[in-house]
Design a protein around this motif. Structure first.
Motif, PDB file in Angstrom:
ATOM      1  N   HIS A   7       0.821  -1.208   0.000  1.00  0.00           N
ATOM      2  CA  HIS A   7       0.000   0.000   0.000  1.00  0.00           C
ATOM      3  C   HIS A   7       0.856   1.260   0.000  1.00  0.00           C
ATOM      4  O   HIS A   7       0.341   2.362  -0.147  1.00  0.00           O
ATOM      5  N   GLU A   8       2.146   1.086   0.203  1.00  0.00           N
ATOM      6  CA  GLU A   8       3.102   2.196   0.165  1.00  0.00           C
ATOM      7  C   GLU A   8       4.438   1.619  -0.277  1.00  0.00           C
ATOM      8  O   GLU A   8       4.681   0.416  -0.157  1.00  0.00           O
ATOM      9  N   TYR A   9       5.284   2.460  -0.835  1.00  0.00           N
ATOM     10  CA  TYR A   9       6.613   2.017  -1.237  1.00  0.00           C
ATOM     11  C   TYR A   9       7.477   1.831   0.009  1.00  0.00           C
ATOM     12  O   TYR A   9       7.305   2.509   1.022  1.00  0.00           O
ATOM     13  N   GLY A  10       8.428   0.895  -0.088  1.00  0.00           N
ATOM     14  CA  GLY A  10       9.328   0.708   1.043  1.00  0.00           C
ATOM     15  C   GLY A  10      10.046  -0.625   0.977  1.00  0.00           C
ATOM     16  O   GLY A  10      10.101  -1.283  -0.066  1.00  0.00           O
ATOM     17  N   ASP A  11      10.606  -1.027   2.117  1.00  0.00           N
ATOM     18  CA  ASP A  11      11.337  -2.293   2.193  1.00  0.00           C
ATOM     19  C   ASP A  11      10.342  -3.456   2.184  1.00  0.00           C
ATOM     20  O   ASP A  11       9.119  -3.241   2.137  1.00  0.00           O
ATOM     21  N   PRO A  12      10.818  -4.710   2.199  1.00  0.00           N
ATOM     22  CA  PRO A  12       9.891  -5.840   2.065  1.00  0.00           C
ATOM     23  C   PRO A  12       8.787  -5.902   3.122  1.00  0.00           C
ATOM     24  O   PRO A  12       7.765  -6.564   2.897  1.00  0.00           O
ATOM     25  N   SER A  13       8.955  -5.203   4.230  1.00  0.00           N
ATOM     26  CA  SER A  13       7.927  -5.242   5.274  1.00  0.00           C
ATOM     27  C   SER A  13       6.618  -4.589   4.833  1.00  0.00           C
ATOM     28  O   SER A  13       5.582  -4.767   5.490  1.00  0.00           O
ATOM     29  N   VAL A  14       6.621  -3.826   3.739  1.00  0.00           N
ATOM     30  CA  VAL A  14       5.369  -3.207   3.279  1.00  0.00           C
ATOM     31  C   VAL A  14       4.457  -4.205   2.570  1.00  0.00           C
ATOM     32  O   VAL A  14       3.285  -3.914   2.326  1.00  0.00           O
TER      33      VAL A  14
END
Length: 314
Positions: A7-14
């Protein structure tokens, strides 16, 4: 249905494994019950937000550019595909991907799946197979008898590039690390250079007609490949954040490859596979729910070979 989305850009935790409404095909589309998608490094770059210019996706976004599966519903105006057909395809990179139990696909990107490999494993073919095909045939215009250097042959694209170049009658020189040298040799390479112990420029003593770079090498290392190519030859580069080097004085062209979906070319790769002339290699099969962990491993450089991602049975 189950899907993995961010739902948002980022590291694999997104990345979230969640329930999503099942899509309905529009005109020119079919719905596919997904047997598998695959992991491609570009998936991580899109998720991280590094590709918003060339590949603008709508959030929340489902990754998964490759698809193998069974047509489950057909939209208006679709000819040549019917419910129950088994297909593979390279989905639009800026559209909703196949890391889900179902996905919509434009009918014109799909081709019948190979009969000689399990349907899920066929998800390992589209993007990397087309990258190798387009590099060698569309851009380099490879012909029998040429000398071809494939730098970074140990990866998923490299395995197909070695096989296709060898099938085309080329003399194939491949670079690979110790872990993948055996696979590169079995794919048909005539010479294998261990890039961990030997510099490519020192090992290649006769000019090549084509240098295909598939490796995320340093800019100076990429630039050094030009000197190995004969006058009038070609350097094709797939690491698009660095432009392909060229040498105007010797008429050595540098070509940057941006792979595109092409159902006709994919059908040719399927035909080669079913004739036993192209081997589809799968290193790992990972359940869809574990896709976030797979992305995390990839960021650590711990993913080797082609990994397919298998959703739960729908």
């Amino acid at each position: 249905m189950k899907a993995v989305r961010f739902h948002e850009y980022g590291d694999p935790s997104v990345l979230r494994y969640e329930d999503v409404e099942q899509p309905v095909p529009g005109a020119g589309q079919v719905r596919i019950r997904v047997a598998a998608t695959s992991f491609n490094p570009v998936d991580g770059n899109i998720r991280g937000g590094f590709m918003q210019g060339p590949i603008p996706v709508q959030l929340p976004h489902t990754p998964g550019i490759d698809v193998a599966g069974t047509v489950d519903a057909v939209g208006e105006g679709v000819d040549g595909l019917a419910v129950g057909d088994v297909v593979i395809g390279f989905l639009p990179m800026d559209g909703t991907g196949a890391a889900a139990q179902y996905v919509l696909a434009p009918a014109d990107v799909l081709t019948p799946a190979p009969k000689s490999v399990p349907l899920a494993d066929a998800a390992a073919l589209p993007l990397v197979g087309l990258t190798a095909y387009q590099a060698l045939f569309d851009h380099a215009k490879i012909t029998a008898g040429q000398r071809v250097l494939i730098n970074g042959a140990g990866g998923a694209v490299g395995g197909y590039a070695v096989q296709l170049a060898k099938n085309a009658g080329a003399h194939v020189i491949a670079t690979a690390g110790p872990r993948s040298s055996e696979a590169v040799t079995s794919a048909g390479a005539d010479e294998v250079i261990d890039h961990t112990t030997t510099s490519v420029t020192a090992a290649v003593t006769e000019p090549v007609d084509l240098a295909l770079n598939l490796a995320p090498v340093a800019p100076d290392e990429l630039a050094s490949l030009v000197a190995l190519v004969r006058s009038g030859g070609v350097v094709v580069n797939t690491t698009v954040w660095m432009p392909a080097p060229s040498d105007e004085e010797r008429n050595v062209r540098g070509i940057d490859l941006f792979v595109r979906s092409d159902a006709d070319q994919l059908a040719q790769l399927v035909a080669l596979t079913d004739r036993g002339e192209l081997r589809v290699d799968v290193a790992e099969r990972v359940p869809l729910a574990e896709l976030p962990a797979l992305h995390a491993r990839a960021t650590e450089g711990a993913v080797h070979g082609k990994v397919i991602v298998v959703p739960p049975a729908a």
